[in-house]
Design a protein around this motif. Structure first.
Motif, PDB file in Angstrom:
ATOM      1  N   LYS A   4       0.867  -0.970  -0.144  1.00 26.89           N
ATOM      2  CA  LYS A   4      -0.034  -0.004   0.028  1.00 26.89           C
ATOM      3  C   LYS A   4       0.922   1.254   0.064  1.00 26.89           C
ATOM      4  O   LYS A   4       1.577   1.449   1.032  1.00 26.89           O
ATOM      5  CB  LYS A   4      -0.991   0.168   1.241  1.00 26.89           C
ATOM      6  CG  LYS A   4      -2.055  -0.965   1.338  1.00 26.89           C
ATOM      7  CD  LYS A   4      -2.950  -1.037   2.115  1.00 26.89           C
ATOM      8  CE  LYS A   4      -3.833  -2.482   2.421  1.00 26.89           C
ATOM      9  NZ  LYS A   4      -4.810  -2.141   3.324  1.00 26.89           N
ATOM     10  N   PHE A   5       0.868   2.208  -0.990  1.00 27.22           N
ATOM     11  CA  PHE A   5       1.735   3.043  -1.286  1.00 27.22           C
ATOM     12  C   PHE A   5       1.043   4.354  -1.009  1.00 27.22           C
ATOM     13  O   PHE A   5      -0.164   4.337  -1.579  1.00 27.22           O
ATOM     14  CB  PHE A   5       2.453   3.061  -2.738  1.00 27.22           C
ATOM     15  CG  PHE A   5       3.636   2.199  -3.046  1.00 27.22           C
ATOM     16  CD1 PHE A   5       4.565   2.313  -2.489  1.00 27.22           C
ATOM     17  CD2 PHE A   5       3.211   1.180  -3.626  1.00 27.22           C
ATOM     18  CE1 PHE A   5       5.669   1.623  -2.494  1.00 27.22           C
ATOM     19  CE2 PHE A   5       4.149  -0.119  -3.732  1.00 27.22           C
ATOM     20  CZ  PHE A   5       5.479   0.250  -3.352  1.00 27.22           C
ATOM     21  N   ARG A   6       1.496   5.378  -0.686  1.00 29.32           N
ATOM     22  CA  ARG A   6       1.038   6.640  -0.834  1.00 29.32           C
ATOM     23  C   ARG A   6       2.051   7.380  -1.830  1.00 29.32           C
ATOM     24  O   ARG A   6       2.967   7.698  -1.681  1.00 29.32           O
ATOM     25  CB  ARG A   6       1.075   7.807   0.461  1.00 29.32           C
ATOM     26  CG  ARG A   6       0.554   9.036   0.296  1.00 29.32           C
ATOM     27  CD  ARG A   6       0.028   9.579   1.434  1.00 29.32           C
ATOM     28  NE  ARG A   6      -1.226   9.114   1.957  1.00 29.32           N
ATOM     29  CZ  ARG A   6      -2.030   9.160   3.059  1.00 29.32           C
ATOM     30  NH1 ARG A   6      -1.410   9.940   3.933  1.00 29.32           N
ATOM     31  NH2 ARG A   6      -3.180   8.683   3.074  1.00 29.32           N
ATOM     32  N   ILE A  17      -1.713  16.828  -1.948  1.00 30.15           N
ATOM     33  CA  ILE A  17      -2.226  16.121  -3.097  1.00 30.15           C
ATOM     34  C   ILE A  17      -1.583  14.849  -3.269  1.00 30.15           C
ATOM     35  O   ILE A  17      -0.390  14.747  -3.489  1.00 30.15           O
ATOM     36  CB  ILE A  17      -2.243  17.097  -4.360  1.00 30.15           C
ATOM     37  CG1 ILE A  17      -2.894  18.437  -3.884  1.00 30.15           C
ATOM     38  CG2 ILE A  17      -2.746  16.284  -5.618  1.00 30.15           C
ATOM     39  CD1 ILE A  17      -2.445  19.422  -5.401  1.00 30.15           C
ATOM     40  N   PHE A  18      -2.491  13.608  -2.978  1.00 31.56           N
ATOM     41  CA  PHE A  18      -1.953  12.575  -2.885  1.00 31.56           C
ATOM     42  C   PHE A  18      -3.176  11.462  -3.400  1.00 31.56           C
ATOM     43  O   PHE A  18      -4.193  11.752  -3.599  1.00 31.56           O
ATOM     44  CB  PHE A  18      -1.296  12.047  -1.507  1.00 31.56           C
ATOM     45  CG  PHE A  18      -2.387  12.067  -0.434  1.00 31.56           C
ATOM     46  CD1 PHE A  18      -3.122  10.782  -0.132  1.00 31.56           C
ATOM     47  CD2 PHE A  18      -2.553  13.212   0.350  1.00 31.56           C
ATOM     48  CE1 PHE A  18      -4.064  10.689   0.872  1.00 31.56           C
ATOM     49  CE2 PHE A  18      -3.564  13.159   1.289  1.00 31.56           C
ATOM     50  CZ  PHE A  18      -4.288  11.983   1.598  1.00 31.56           C
ATOM     51  N   GLN A  38      -2.411   6.971 -14.012  1.00 29.63           N
ATOM     52  CA  GLN A  38      -3.918   7.003 -14.047  1.00 29.63           C
ATOM     53  C   GLN A  38      -4.533   7.562 -13.058  1.00 29.63           C
ATOM     54  O   GLN A  38      -5.490   8.347 -13.194  1.00 29.63           O
ATOM     55  CB  GLN A  38      -4.360   5.453 -14.285  1.00 29.63           C
ATOM     56  CG  GLN A  38      -3.734   4.754 -15.554  1.00 29.63           C
ATOM     57  CD  GLN A  38      -4.112   3.291 -15.669  1.00 29.63           C
ATOM     58  OE1 GLN A  38      -4.887   2.880 -14.841  1.00 29.63           O
ATOM     59  NE2 GLN A  38      -3.565   2.568 -16.577  1.00 29.63           N
ATOM     60  N   SER A  39      -4.106   7.339 -11.865  1.00 25.06           N
ATOM     61  CA  SER A  39      -4.705   8.005 -10.718  1.00 25.06           C
ATOM     62  C   SER A  39      -4.635   9.584 -10.430  1.00 25.06           C
ATOM     63  O   SER A  39      -5.609  10.186 -10.108  1.00 25.06           O
ATOM     64  CB  SER A  39      -4.224   7.511  -9.382  1.00 25.06           C
ATOM     65  OG  SER A  39      -2.891   7.738  -9.244  1.00 25.06           O
ATOM     66  N   VAL A 128      -8.412   9.019  -2.913  1.00 25.69           N
ATOM     67  CA  VAL A 128      -7.709  10.320  -3.601  1.00 25.69           C
ATOM     68  C   VAL A 128      -7.952  11.632  -2.816  1.00 25.69           C
ATOM     69  O   VAL A 128      -8.897  11.806  -2.037  1.00 25.69           O
ATOM     70  CB  VAL A 128      -8.653  10.352  -4.703  1.00 25.69           C
ATOM     71  CG1 VAL A 128      -8.492  11.733  -5.520  1.00 25.69           C
ATOM     72  CG2 VAL A 128      -8.607   9.287  -5.818  1.00 25.69           C
ATOM     73  N   HIS A 129      -7.081  12.454  -2.775  1.00 24.71           N
ATOM     74  CA  HIS A 129      -7.056  13.640  -1.884  1.00 24.71           C
ATOM     75  C   HIS A 129      -6.479  14.560  -2.727  1.00 24.71           C
ATOM     76  O   HIS A 129      -5.440  14.770  -2.948  1.00 24.71           O
ATOM     77  CB  HIS A 129      -6.186  13.408  -0.653  1.00 24.71           C
ATOM     78  CG  HIS A 129      -6.630  14.583   0.187  1.00 24.71           C
ATOM     79  ND1 HIS A 129      -7.501  15.016   1.111  1.00 24.71           N
ATOM     80  CD2 HIS A 129      -5.467  15.728   0.575  1.00 24.71           C
ATOM     81  CE1 HIS A 129      -7.545  16.062   1.525  1.00 24.71           C
ATOM     82  NE2 HIS A 129      -6.178  16.666   1.146  1.00 24.71           N
TER      83      HIS A 129
END
Length: 172
Positions: A4-6, A17-18, A38-39, A128-129
């Motif tokens: 799980k990456f940020r 923004i991440f 893509q994200s 999404v932030h």
């Protein structure tokens, strides 16, 4: 196992923004590259590289999309580099640069290693932030130990005065 990456946009704005992304540890860095582009809404067509980083976010070894070294030096490639060979519990940070003309720079950190969830497709965009700005944040680089009194042309040489230069202007 699932990593799980940020992926945090490296910017100087007030709002972070991440994106939080889950991906198999056996996937390649190219798979992570595709998930990140893509994200954040990029088309994924620009050059990009990952850099292994330490805890101070210093840029280390490059892992590139393509080998443009013309054989001079061996280059690690994203599509040949499996995530668990560069990221682990002790090596958690990568720097990702997308589009070298605009230098979109992201700080990528392994947040957790978890069991794979049945029924989940990976890579998986978990969270999404913030919205990506229209243009890449500008970086300001500071020179260390720079002497403000340094003048590159202090010898007052007139490069347009061919008669007093110490070479033959018709040498070729």
């Amino acid at each position: 196992m699932i990593y799980k990456f940020r992926a945090l946009l490296d910017n100087d704005t007030e709002e972070d923004i991440f994106r939080d992304i889950e991906i198999r540890e056996t996937d390649s860095l190219e798979d992570l590259h595709n998930a990140i582009t893509q994200s954040f809404g990029f088309d994924g067509l620009e050059m990009a590289s990952f850099y292994i980083s330490n805890n101070d976010w210093d840029q280390g070894e490059e892992i590139s999309m393509f080998d443009v070294s013309e054989g001079a030096n061996a280059v690690r490639l994203m599509n040949e580099t499996i995530l668990n060979t560069v990221v682990s519990k002790t090596q958690t940070k990568l720097i990702y640069v997308y589009d070298f003309m605009n230098m979109w720079t992201f700080l990528i950190e392994l947040a957790e290693i978890a069991e794979e969830s049945e029924g989940t497709d990976y890579p998986n965009l978990m969270f999404v932030h913030g919205q990506i700005p229209d243009a890449a944040p500008q970086k300001e680089f500071e020179a260390e130990n720079f002497d403000d009194d340094y003048d590159e042309f202090e010898d007052e040489l007139d490069v347009d005065d061919y008669d007093n230069l110490d070479f033959d202007e018709n040498w070729n």
